[in-house]
Enzyme design. Structure first.
Site, PDB file in Angstrom:
ATOM      1  N   HIS A 243       0.817  -1.220   0.000  1.00 27.70           N
ATOM      2  CA  HIS A 243       0.000   0.000   0.000  1.00 27.70           C
ATOM      3  C   HIS A 243       0.856   1.278   0.000  1.00 27.70           C
ATOM      4  CE1 HIS A 243      -3.188  -2.738   0.641  1.00 27.70           C
ATOM      5  NE2 HIS A 243      -3.244  -2.719   1.946  1.00 27.70           N
ATOM      6  N   LYS A 342      -7.987   6.812  12.239  1.00 27.21           N
ATOM      7  CA  LYS A 342      -7.778   6.301  10.887  1.00 27.21           C
ATOM      8  C   LYS A 342      -7.444   7.492   9.990  1.00 27.21           C
ATOM      9  CE  LYS A 342      -8.512   3.463   7.282  1.00 27.21           C
ATOM     10  NZ  LYS A 342      -7.734   2.257   7.049  1.00 27.21           N
TER      11      LYS A 342
HETATM   12  C1  BG6 Z   1      -5.240  -4.520   4.352  1.00 30.78           C
HETATM   13  C2  BG6 Z   1      -4.474  -5.011   5.541  1.00 30.78           C
HETATM   14  O1  BG6 Z   1      -4.539  -4.769   3.170  1.00 30.78           O
HETATM   15  O2  BG6 Z   1      -5.476  -3.127   4.472  1.00 30.78           O
HETATM   16  C3  BG6 Z   1      -5.181  -4.654   6.831  1.00 30.78           C
HETATM   17  O3  BG6 Z   1      -4.287  -6.410   5.453  1.00 30.78           O
HETATM   18  C4  BG6 Z   1      -5.483  -3.178   6.890  1.00 30.78           C
HETATM   19  O4  BG6 Z   1      -4.404  -5.030   7.949  1.00 30.78           O
HETATM   20  C5  BG6 Z   1      -6.201  -2.746   5.628  1.00 30.78           C
HETATM   21  O5  BG6 Z   1      -6.273  -2.933   8.022  1.00 30.78           O
HETATM   22  C6  BG6 Z   1      -6.410  -1.260   5.583  1.00 30.78           C
HETATM   23  O6  BG6 Z   1      -7.201  -0.988   4.492  1.00 30.78           O
HETATM   24  P1  BG6 Z   1      -8.185   0.253   4.462  1.00 30.78           P
HETATM   25  O7  BG6 Z   1      -8.865   0.142   3.155  1.00 30.78           O
HETATM   26  O8  BG6 Z   1      -9.080   0.119   5.646  1.00 30.78           O
HETATM   27  O9  BG6 Z   1      -7.313   1.465   4.594  1.00 30.78           O
END
Ligand code: BG6
Length: 476
Positions: A243, A342
């Site tokens: 990511h 978040k």
């Molecule tokens: C996932 C991870 O790829 O992305 C998770 O495995 C994480 O651990 C998640 O919580 C976060 O994704 P988003 O879309 O909530 O930012």
């Protein structure tokens, strides 16, 4: 491009009751149905070892939709669930896969229906499923076929190379879709398109004007019952490896016309990321783990986690890019679970003005992708008085998706059905990411490498602030 699907398809999910499926996939598919983006003829097929019939599987799908959507129109959900089926079978049994293929033929009634096999399964059964997809005739050479695999692909460059070889021994390159759901997020795609559409912004993004870049992905949530996955993965592999590096790639890649070369350009940007060879690992990376907080348990108290676990739930790291316009600019990446909130954000700090600006701070551009999504440009303005003094002037606008906005997995699935790879990872992108991170992972795995504890619900380990201070900077 209209991304409605007119041709029929079957979406076969291996790992049908897993966390990803219930949290993201079923709600995303239902949204597509609600938005009339699915054809009349489609099937969603769960395949797993657990004993379940169609009705109990439909209940599981129904509950996951309800959790995500809040209120639902029961008649519409019922309609959607008519397309949902369950096959109980072993991953190692070619016979069970033959049963699956036979059921697909019956449901599809279309020899040209696209078949998507979505693998959300543990690595231990991966090889068996790939083999049986062919042996059992799900991949029969007649139906267009897509094999979709979620990141992280492997746990280092070596295991990645093995998986790649395994995949390519069963399927053609163009049948394989390596999925990073961040690349399905409109906000993340927008990192690239903001540059594409705003030449003034693109001109500002240059090493001669910038001091450093911060990329933060903080989460308030913990591991959400995923100890089995997270214990051997950790935040470094879970969040940074794909990511955050992909976000860096979208920020630093060369702008080009759409099409296949788009992926090449993104790949090149990843290949240009580097760690300075003369730096000590501790200067490049720091790891942490959440401990008991006021209202949440510590990581080692989570169900399924070893009491002595050294898995990281927080990582801060520094890297650079060889791309000409970014040469010499440090990128500070940070991600953690059980932090205060978040938020996914890129902050670009520009250089201080050459002339003295009492009270002034450097200009900064924040691109906030998740959380309170928005774009903020931090400028300075003069305070009243005969001697120049300054105060911050923040230009701000929400950055929310408007228009045809789909959930990330929904958008990526539609693109996969259409055979569009643009926002799926290339093998060489994943390889570049592992090669970059392998030495740091090895360092993190070292028994003597510190693992800094931080209270759940806090801003992360205080050592991460001190680590940043050594470079004369603070996290934003
Ligand atoms: C996932 C991870 O790829 O992305 C998770 O495995 C994480 O651990 C998640 O919580 C976060 O994704 P988003 O879309 O909530 O930012």
């Amino acid at each position: 491009m209209d991304l409605s699907v007119s041709e029929s398809f079957s979406f076969i999910l291996f790992g049908a009751s897993g966390h990803l499926a219930t949290l993201k996939l079923y709600p995303a598919l239902y949204t597509l149905a609600l938005k009339k983006r699915l054809p009349e003829n489609f099937s969603i097929v769960g395949y797993a070892r657990t004993a379940m019939d169609d009705d109990s599987f439909r209940k599981l799908v129904h509950d996951s939709i309800l959790r995500d959507h809040g209120e639902v129109n029961e008649a519409k959900v019922k309609n959607f669930l008519e397309h949902v089926h369950y096959i109980q079978g072993q991953y190692e049994s070619a016979e069970d896969f033959k049963r699956l293929a036979k059921a697909l033929d019956e449901w599809e009634r279309d020899p040209k229906a696209v078949r998507l096999a979505y693998l959300s399964i543990p690595p231990t059964v991966f090889t068996a499923v790939l083999k049986n997809l062919r042996a059992g005739g799900v991949h029969d050479g007649k139906h267009p076929f897509r094999c979709i695999i979620e990141k992280p692909v492997g746990h280092d460059s070596k295991s990645f190379a093995e998986i790649r070889e395994e995949l390519l021994s069963h399927f053609k390159d163009e049948e394989i879709y390596l999925l990073d759901h961040y690349l399905g997020k409109e906000a993340v795609r927008n990192i690239y398109y903001l540059r594409h559409a705003n030449p003034i912004l693109e001109r500002m993004l240059k090493h001669t004007l910038i001091q450093h870049v911060e990329v933060t992905a903080s989460e308030a949530a913990g591991i959400e019952g995923r100890a089995g996955y997270f214990e051997h993965t950790g935040t470094f592999r879970d969040m940074i490896q794909s990511h955050l590096l992909e976000m860096c790639a979208l920020l630093t890649m060369q702008l080009i016309e759409e099409g296949e070369s788009f992926r090449e350009s993104r790949q090149r940007a990843l290949e240009q990321l580097y760690l300075p060879s003369d730096a000590k690992p501790d200067d490049l990376i720091l790891q942490g783990q959440y401990a008991k907080g006021v209202s949440a348990p510590g990581y080692t108290e989570e169900q399924g986690v070893s009491k002595t676990s050294r898995t990281n739930t927080f990582v801060a790291m520094k890297l650079f890019s060889h791309a000409q316009r970014w040469e010499g600019i440090p990128f500070y990446l940070r991600s953690g679970k059980r932090l205060t909130k978040k938020e996914t954000r890129i902050s670009i700090q520009f250089q201080m003005p050459k002339l003295s600006t009492p009270g002034g701070t450097p200009n900064r551009l924040d691109i906030i992708l998740q959380g309170e999504a928005g774009m903020r440009l931090h400028l300075q303005t003069k305070l009243g008085g005969s001697t120049p003094q300054f105060r911050p002037l923040i230009m701000e606008d929400p950055l929310v998706c408007m228009g045809d906005c789909l959930p990330e997995h929904g958008l990526l699935l539609l693109e996969a059905i259409h055979g569009n790879h643009q926002w799926f990872l290339r093998f060489n992108e994943v390889r570049a990411a592992w090669i970059l991170l392998d030495p740091l992972q090895e360092h993190l795995d070292g028994k003597k490498t510190p693992l800094h504890l931080y209270p759940a619900g806090s801003g992360g380990p205080k050592e991460a602030d001190a680590w940043m201070k050594k470079d004369g900077r603070t996290w934003f």
